[in-house]
Motif scaffolding. Structure first.
Motif, mmCIF file in Angstrom:
data_model
loop_
_atom_site.group_PDB
_atom_site.id
_atom_site.type_symbol
_atom_site.label_atom_id
_atom_site.label_comp_id
_atom_site.label_asym_id
_atom_site.label_seq_id
_atom_site.Cartn_x
_atom_site.Cartn_y
_atom_site.Cartn_z
ATOM 1 N N TYR A 1 4.926 8.605 14.137
ATOM 2 C CA TYR A 1 4.553 9.880 13.517
ATOM 3 C C TYR A 1 3.293 9.731 12.670
ATOM 4 C CZ TYR A 1 8.417 8.263 10.316
ATOM 5 O OH TYR A 1 9.292 7.566 9.520
ATOM 6 N N PHE A 2 2.367 8.931 13.228
ATOM 7 C CA PHE A 2 1.126 8.680 12.508
ATOM 8 C C PHE A 2 -0.089 9.168 13.288
ATOM 9 C CE2 PHE A 2 4.026 5.229 11.081
ATOM 10 C CZ PHE A 2 4.227 5.728 9.803
ATOM 11 N N GLN A 3 -1.051 9.650 12.543
ATOM 12 C CA GLN A 3 -2.321 10.108 13.096
ATOM 13 C C GLN A 3 -3.432 9.363 12.373
ATOM 14 O OE1 GLN A 3 -3.368 12.781 15.485
ATOM 15 N NE2 GLN A 3 -5.099 11.411 15.142
ATOM 16 N N LEU B 1 0.848 12.365 2.437
ATOM 17 C CA LEU B 1 0.859 12.028 3.874
ATOM 18 C C LEU B 1 0.627 10.525 4.034
ATOM 19 C CD1 LEU B 1 -1.231 14.894 5.601
ATOM 20 C CD2 LEU B 1 1.135 14.934 4.808
ATOM 21 N N SER B 2 0.964 9.757 3.007
ATOM 22 C CA SER B 2 0.699 8.306 3.071
ATOM 23 C C SER B 2 1.909 7.567 3.633
ATOM 24 C CB SER B 2 0.281 7.781 1.696
ATOM 25 O OG SER B 2 1.316 7.921 0.746
ATOM 26 N N GLN B 3 2.845 7.200 2.776
ATOM 27 C CA GLN B 3 4.019 6.442 3.229
ATOM 28 C C GLN B 3 4.761 7.226 4.315
ATOM 29 O OE1 GLN B 3 6.889 5.949 0.084
ATOM 30 N NE2 GLN B 3 7.473 3.915 0.795
ATOM 31 N N GLY B 4 5.215 6.509 5.332
ATOM 32 C CA GLY B 4 5.851 7.196 6.457
ATOM 33 C C GLY B 4 7.304 7.531 6.184
ATOM 34 N N PHE B 5 7.540 8.785 5.811
ATOM 35 C CA PHE B 5 8.929 9.253 5.693
ATOM 36 C C PHE B 5 8.937 10.765 5.830
ATOM 37 C CE2 PHE B 5 7.206 9.346 1.421
ATOM 38 C CZ PHE B 5 7.637 10.558 0.924
ATOM 39 N N ILE C 1 -8.430 6.226 8.190
ATOM 40 C CA ILE C 1 -7.241 6.409 7.355
ATOM 41 C C ILE C 1 -6.098 6.903 8.236
ATOM 42 C CG2 ILE C 1 -8.370 6.781 5.124
ATOM 43 C CD1 ILE C 1 -8.118 9.784 5.589
ATOM 44 N N ARG C 2 -4.881 6.703 7.748
ATOM 45 C CA ARG C 2 -3.689 7.104 8.509
ATOM 46 C C ARG C 2 -2.983 8.245 7.795
ATOM 47 N NH1 ARG C 2 1.869 3.735 8.413
ATOM 48 N NH2 ARG C 2 2.119 5.157 6.662
ATOM 49 N N PHE C 3 -2.685 9.298 8.563
ATOM 50 C CA PHE C 3 -1.868 10.398 8.047
ATOM 51 C C PHE C 3 -0.464 10.276 8.631
ATOM 52 C CE2 PHE C 3 -6.167 12.266 8.663
ATOM 53 C CZ PHE C 3 -6.454 12.652 7.368
ATOM 54 N N VAL D 1 10.744 0.440 16.447
ATOM 55 C CA VAL D 1 11.408 1.408 15.562
ATOM 56 C C VAL D 1 11.050 2.869 15.884
ATOM 57 C CG1 VAL D 1 11.725 -0.218 13.641
ATOM 58 C CG2 VAL D 1 9.710 1.245 13.673
ATOM 59 N N TYR D 2 9.905 3.083 16.511
ATOM 60 C CA TYR D 2 9.534 4.469 16.879
ATOM 61 C C TYR D 2 9.826 4.739 18.356
ATOM 62 C CZ TYR D 2 7.238 4.113 12.380
ATOM 63 O OH TYR D 2 7.000 3.911 11.043
ATOM 64 N N GLU D 3 10.819 4.043 18.905
ATOM 65 C CA GLU D 3 11.078 4.075 20.349
ATOM 66 C C GLU D 3 11.283 5.485 20.910
ATOM 67 O OE1 GLU D 3 14.945 2.040 21.128
ATOM 68 O OE2 GLU D 3 15.271 2.361 19.001
ATOM 69 N N ILE E 1 0.827 -1.203 0.000
ATOM 70 C CA ILE E 1 0.000 0.000 0.000
ATOM 71 C C ILE E 1 0.871 1.266 0.000
ATOM 72 C CG2 ILE E 1 -0.197 0.146 2.539
ATOM 73 C CD1 ILE E 1 -3.018 0.903 0.022
ATOM 74 N N PHE E 2 2.087 1.158 0.577
ATOM 75 C CA PHE E 2 2.959 2.341 0.638
ATOM 76 C C PHE E 2 3.417 2.726 -0.778
ATOM 77 C CE2 PHE E 2 3.771 -0.100 4.622
ATOM 78 C CZ PHE E 2 2.980 0.702 5.426
ATOM 79 N N THR E 3 3.756 1.704 -1.564
ATOM 80 C CA THR E 3 4.156 1.957 -2.948
ATOM 81 C C THR E 3 2.968 2.479 -3.744
ATOM 82 O OG1 THR E 3 5.738 0.154 -2.763
ATOM 83 C CG2 THR E 3 5.191 0.864 -4.988
ATOM 84 N N SER F 1 -1.508 -4.715 11.530
ATOM 85 C CA SER F 1 -0.081 -4.982 11.704
ATOM 86 C C SER F 1 0.731 -4.439 10.541
ATOM 87 C CB SER F 1 0.149 -6.485 11.814
ATOM 88 O OG SER F 1 -0.380 -7.154 10.700
ATOM 89 N N TYR F 2 1.962 -4.091 10.854
ATOM 90 C CA TYR F 2 2.893 -3.610 9.830
ATOM 91 C C TYR F 2 3.055 -4.680 8.762
ATOM 92 C CZ TYR F 2 6.815 -1.475 7.552
ATOM 93 O OH TYR F 2 7.624 -0.921 6.595
ATOM 94 N N ASP F 3 3.152 -4.248 7.528
ATOM 95 C CA ASP F 3 2.932 -5.193 6.432
ATOM 96 C C ASP F 3 4.007 -6.237 6.189
ATOM 97 O OD1 ASP F 3 4.797 -3.409 5.384
ATOM 98 O OD2 ASP F 3 3.807 -3.212 3.438
#
Ligand code: PMP
Ligand code: GLN
Length: 386
Positions: free
Chosen positions: A320-322, A38-42, A365-367, A207-209, A22-24, A127-129
């Motif tokens: 960093y997700f909402q 605001l989709s893929q987390g970077f 949805i995730r921002f 990873v978001y520690e 989904i990120f791609t 869950s993370y993909d």
């Protein structure tokens, strides 16, 4: 006579149900339609100048050949120091740390090391993909257990999923995609379950520690009952805004690490040398504790900008997700809604149903708010028009 029509591509595929992530998909859609992504987390802001200067300075040094298999010794030492300062855990950098090509390789490598045919891995949805494909490729079976609708874990339901075949449980804290974090009582309940299943390994994807806000992250590193059975996954991509560098590390007790290294040495042998040298210098110049307040400002800005919108924002305690509900706006599926947001409003997001094994669609949805102020402002203006 019964003829069996094999679909050759399905028959040969080890991952017949896997398509493009989904990120791609959403990042490509954003780029095709010139939408705000605001989709893929970077992060979309520049990395710390101190880091780019180090990178330039070392590029003419002799940093371009293979590194020791487990990692550049000074980097291992400095990670050990950071873990000790952050969590009070003393590590043996030679035995309990491994540099990986991002968290993804750490996850894959650890699953390859420990999961074999017939073994079950419990995964909490959404869950993370990358978890499930990595379990399947190792020959294991993923047991996907839904979190509560507010993304807190239901430990009774999780415990009921344990069987004699359970080899591992993967916990992601702070949690992508929900932005929730585990509290002390969650950790105690997890410890109690694992006490009853002493052969089960915990994989703690942290990873978001360093990105938590009002409540602080509770790492498995701080839990005496967990650390001897836990593989902790970390990523410099998140901590230093360098997702493209694909570098992270694993913390695990020596007996687990021996097995993980057996796989690592044949999967990648060693990780990017330049990145390792740069990060070992940078770790002397950076304070990981500044990351939480940095992202808290972004979260607060985005939440304030979105106050006038018809979206209902859920708690974002870390990462960093909402996550936001669009139930008051549309009855479309979340995937359709996310696509329409790109086409009609120029903002790309991630539909949450893709992270659920059963495709459960709660109209969420995730921002990703790891963006500069201008981007967040422009996106919110668009989102408030809906
Ligand atoms: N786990 C989670 C929860 C993530 O969100 C991500 C990436 N975004 C990863 C693992 C993979 O991290 P990396 O890019 O370092 O491989
Ligand atoms: N982890 C990032 C996210 O959740 C995406 C990483 C990737 O594209 N694989 O958005």
């Amino acid at each position: 006579m019964i003829t069996r029509n094999y679909n050759i591509s399905t028959r040969m595929s080890k991952l017949p149900n896997v398509g493009t992530t989904i990120f791609t998909v959403m990042s490509k859609l954003a780029s095709d339609y010139g939408a705000i992504n605001l989709s893929q987390g970077f992060p979309n802001f520049p990395v710390d100048e101190k880091l780019t200067t180090i990178l330039k300075d070392i590029s003419s040094d002799s940093v371009h050949q293979y590194m020791p298999m487990a990692g550049y010794p000074p980097l291992l030492e400095k990670i050990g120091r950071t873990v000790s300062e952050s969590y009070g855990r003393t590590l043996d950098p030679n035995k309990e740390l491994l540099i990986t090509a991002g968290a993804t390789q750490g996850i894959f490598t650890a699953l390859q090391a420990f999961i074999s045919k017939g073994q079950e891995v419990i995964i909490l949805d959404p869950s993370y993909d990358c978890y499930e494909p990595a379990v399947i490729l190792a020959g294991g079976k993923s047991i996907r257990i839904p979190l509560n609708p507010d993304f807190t874990p239901n430990w009774e339901v999780i415990e009921a999923a344990f069987t004699v075949n359970t080899a591992m449980i993967i916990v992601n804290n702070p949690h992508n995609p929900s932005g929730r974090i585990l509290n002390n009582s969650d950790l105690e309940k997890l410890e109690a379950i694992l006490d009853k299943y002493p052969d089960v390994i915990l994989m703690s994807d942290e990873v978001y520690e360093y990105i938590t806000f009002e409540e602080k992250h509770i790492s498995a590193n701080t839990r005496p009952k967990l650390k001897d059975k836990t593989i902790i996954i970390s990523s410099f991509g998140k901590t230093f805004h360098i997702t493209g560098w694909k570098i992270g590390y694993i913390v695990a007790p020596e007996n687990l690490m021996i097995e993980i290294k057996k796989v690592h040495q044949f999967l990648v042998f060693c990780v990017n040398s330049v990145a390792q040298v740069a990060l070992s210098t940078y770790l002397d110049e950076v304070n990981v504790n500044e990351l939480g307040p940095f992202y808290q400002d972004k979260r607060d800005l985005f939440q304030n900008l979105m106050k006038e919108s018809r979206f209902k924002l859920l708690p974002s305690e870390g990462s960093y997700f909402q996550v936001a509900s669009f139930a008051a706006i549309s009855i479309e599926s979340d995937v359709e809604f996310a696509k329409r947001l790109v086409l009609e409003y120029g903002v790309a997001t991630i539909p949450m149903s893709v992270f659920n094994a059963d495709g459960r669609d709660d109209k969420l949805i995730r921002f990703c708010y790891a963006k500069d102020t201008e981007t967040l402002t422009k996106a919110a203006i668009q989102l408030c028009k809906i």
